[in-house]
Design an enzyme around this catalytic site. Structure first.
Site, PDB file in Angstrom:
ATOM      1  N   HIS A   1       0.840  -1.213   0.000  1.00  0.00           N
ATOM      2  CA  HIS A   1       0.000   0.000   0.000  1.00  0.00           C
ATOM      3  C   HIS A   1       0.866   1.251   0.000  1.00  0.00           C
ATOM      4  CE1 HIS A   1       0.984  -0.548   4.195  1.00  0.00           C
ATOM      5  NE2 HIS A   1       0.504   0.624   4.492  1.00  0.00           N
ATOM      6  N   ARG A   2       2.106   1.084   0.447  1.00  0.00           N
ATOM      7  CA  ARG A   2       3.124   2.130   0.310  1.00  0.00           C
ATOM      8  C   ARG A   2       4.347   1.441  -0.306  1.00  0.00           C
ATOM      9  NH1 ARG A   2      -0.057   5.596   1.983  1.00  0.00           N
ATOM     10  NH2 ARG A   2      -0.154   6.505   4.057  1.00  0.00           N
TER      11      ARG A   2
ATOM     12  N   LYS B   1       9.668  -2.649   2.794  1.00  0.00           N
ATOM     13  CA  LYS B   1      10.932  -2.547   3.534  1.00  0.00           C
ATOM     14  C   LYS B   1      11.031  -3.649   4.565  1.00  0.00           C
ATOM     15  CE  LYS B   1      14.499   0.221   4.432  1.00  0.00           C
ATOM     16  NZ  LYS B   1      15.375  -0.942   4.570  1.00  0.00           N
TER      17      LYS B   1
ATOM     18  N   LYS C   1       4.642  -2.382  11.800  1.00  0.00           N
ATOM     19  CA  LYS C   1       5.691  -1.549  12.395  1.00  0.00           C
ATOM     20  C   LYS C   1       5.792  -0.199  11.687  1.00  0.00           C
ATOM     21  CE  LYS C   1       9.098  -4.152  13.354  1.00  0.00           C
ATOM     22  NZ  LYS C   1      10.281  -4.997  13.352  1.00  0.00           N
TER      23      LYS C   1
ATOM     24  N   ASP D   1       4.768   5.695  11.510  1.00  0.00           N
ATOM     25  CA  ASP D   1       4.594   6.612  10.373  1.00  0.00           C
ATOM     26  C   ASP D   1       5.771   6.612   9.411  1.00  0.00           C
ATOM     27  OD1 ASP D   1       2.079   7.560  10.980  1.00  0.00           O
ATOM     28  OD2 ASP D   1       2.848   9.104  12.330  1.00  0.00           O
TER      29      ASP D   1
ATOM     30  N   LYS E   1      10.319  -8.896   4.133  1.00  0.00           N
ATOM     31  CA  LYS E   1      11.387  -9.541   4.915  1.00  0.00           C
ATOM     32  C   LYS E   1      12.039 -10.615   4.073  1.00  0.00           C
ATOM     33  CE  LYS E   1      13.208  -9.425   9.069  1.00  0.00           C
ATOM     34  NZ  LYS E   1      13.307  -8.245   9.964  1.00  0.00           N
TER      35      LYS E   1
ATOM     36  N   SER F   1      16.439   3.695   8.913  1.00  0.00           N
ATOM     37  CA  SER F   1      16.587   3.229   7.529  1.00  0.00           C
ATOM     38  C   SER F   1      15.833   4.172   6.583  1.00  0.00           C
ATOM     39  CB  SER F   1      16.007   1.824   7.369  1.00  0.00           C
ATOM     40  OG  SER F   1      16.960   0.860   7.746  1.00  0.00           O
TER      41      SER F   1
END
Ligand code: NAD
Length: 472
Positions: free
Chosen positions: A66-67, A71, A95, A100, A107, A364
């Site tokens: 969705h974004r 990551k 997380k 935000d 992963k 990160s």
């Protein structure tokens, strides 16, 4: 289900999120969409080691997009499997939402015991794994960005970035394909310590709220607390070093893979860490008593227990014997779903992984922005800030007729450099997220634990973005 009737890691994460979904009365279809893992690849690739071909197995799971980018770390471990990777990818989605950070969750893992290979062999294997991930669309600055995790660090991240660069020389943003790199290769100051630093900020923030402390049965000063940590790797080492050296907390026990060391008066973390670097074991460390049964030490009397090693360390088998008043989940998934239920009934406060160890992904995110903007934070402003501060100091001296000491002048005029900016951004993120979790914890009587509150926060944010893009 596992051998001892525990849920698998991903089932455990799902059950925990379902507790939040139940409170929120989310419709079943939406709940299913939210929980499901978007995609996962398994790769097998051969590498010639000392003249013999060995075949390695690895995974990369993308839980949500969705974004973008998605990551999440890559671990090198002899015990990885697909269920674990999917569970960890889901945790990354929640997380990022909690703190935000505008990323999806992902992963990766490679099934390997890194201690069996030398540096050159590890480089060959890492580069070959990277090639598989890039070729299959599971690694790039805009879609999927790995980071360090168990068994990986700056070294592996450098090899990954360099391999990607050779495959995509036209990509001016190639450095942003992975985070956790060394500073001289596009990394950011403060990334190595970030997850442990985030654990410290979490605990500091917890100790600012009298109601939470009272409920957990803890006194108000962090300096009075005794702490047990499991795992003195990247996360455990930094967290306990900062908590003992800067906040005065007493680390009374350190559990490692070969046993634990205990000293009720407190263990000097730096000295123990140096001992481990030199001897590759905690056994024989002179200033504490050694014992082999590491698991047993999780049940020892203490104020705060910080599991910072592996998942499923507190299970149905030992949860009822845990004596800590506060568990701070620095590792991912250290407490299983069933153990979590037992501990909640016992009144043990648990700060959940999806919030506690989010410091790593937060920094990160800063590193990724630094790579895309191609400039170090503070480079354009620092000297300018210092000049203005020097002018204010001169004015202050002139108006008051008092000379400000050189030490005070130095502190007042100091312009923020990269590490200052990273630490303050991280502290702000961790404090703000805790306050949001607390608001949910306080506003709804049905929510009695921080994990459910944190997951309600995550689901509210993710659902909102799904609604905005028209998925719901
Ligand atoms: P690491 O490999 O640097 O450290 C892990 C430590 O745990 C090592 O010292 C190892 O010897 C020890 N250990 C292994 N098995 C053990 C056992 N059975 N009992 C006690 N100790 C044992 O890994 P890390 O990066 O510190 O990660 C630790 C945990 O934190 C993992 O769950 C990881 O997913 C999570 N995490 C790490 C980061 C990060 O930035 N590195 C970010 C978020 C979450």
């Amino acid at each position: 289900m596992t051998d001892n009737n525990e849920l698998t890691f991903s089932q455990s994460v799902d059950r925990m999120i379902e507790r939040a979904l139940d409170v929120m009365e989310i419709e079943q279809g939406q709940a299913n969409a939210l929980k499901s893992c978007d995609s996962v690849i398994q790769v097998r690739f051969p590498v010639k080691i000392k003249g013999t071909i060995e075949v390695f197995t690895g995974w990369r799971a993308v839980h949500s997009t969705h974004r973008l980018p998605a990551k999440g770390g890559i671990r090198f471990a002899p015990f990885a499997d697909q269920d674990e990777v999917e569970a960890l990818a889901a945790l990354m989605t929640y997380k990022c939402a909690i703190v935000d950070v505008p990323f999806g969750g992902s992963k990766g893992a490679l099934l390997i015991d890194p201690s069996k290979y030398d540096r050159e062999e590890m480089q060959l294997i890492t580069r070959r794994f990277t090639l598989e991930l890039v070729r299959k669309g599971f690694l790039s600055p805009s879609t999927n960005v790995p980071a360090p995790d168990i068994g990986t660090g700056q070294r592996e991240m450098s090899w990954i970035a360099d391999t990607y660069k050779h495959l995509h020389p036209e990509d001016v943003n190639y450095l942003a394909c992975v985070t956790g790199k060394p500073v001289h290769l596009g990394g950011i100051r403060g990334r190595t310590e970030a997850t442990g630093r985030g654990v410290q900020y979490t605990i500091q923030e917890f100790f600012r709220h009298a109601d939470g402390l009272k409920q957990a049965g803890l006194s108000s000063s962090l300096a009075d607390q005794t702490i047990i940590v499991q795992g003195l790797g990247n996360v455990g080492y930094h967290a306990t070093k900062f908590l003992s050296e800067e906040d005065g907390a007493r680390i009374i026990c350190v559990i490692e893979r070969d046993g634990y060391v205990h000293n009720e008066k407190g263990i000097n973390i730096e000295s123990l860490y140096q001992y481990i670097v030199e001897h590759k074991t905690i056994k024989g460390y002179p200033d504490a008593t050694f014992s082999e049964d590491g698991k047993k030490a999780l049940e020892m009397e203490c104020d705060i227990l910080i599991p910072a090693a592996l998942e499923a360390q507190i299970t149905v088998d030992n949860a009822a014997r845990v004596k800590a008043k506060l568990i701070v989940e620095a590792a991912n998934g250290p407490v299983t779903y069933q153990a979590d239920q037992i501990l909640n009934k016992m009144g043990v406060a648990i700060l959940p992984d999806a919030y506690v160890n989010a410091g790593g992904v937060t920094v990160s995110y800063f590193e990724w922005i630094r790579n895309l903007s191609h400039i170090r934070f503070g480079r354009m402003q620092r000297r300018n800030e210092e000049l203005r501060n020097e002018q204010y100091i001169a004015m202050l001296e002139e108006i008051t007729g008092t000379r400000i000491s050189d030490l005070a002048k130095e502190k007042l005029s100091h312009g923020a450099n990269e590490i200052d900016i990273v630490r303050s951004g991280l502290e702000d993120t961790m404090r703000h997220a805790f306050q949001e979790i607390r608001e949910i914890w306080l506003r709804d009587d049905r929510i009695t634990d921080y994990r459910t509150a944190a997951y309600v926060l995550a689901v509210e944010k993710i659902s909102k973005s799904y609604i905005d893009i028209g998925v719901y």
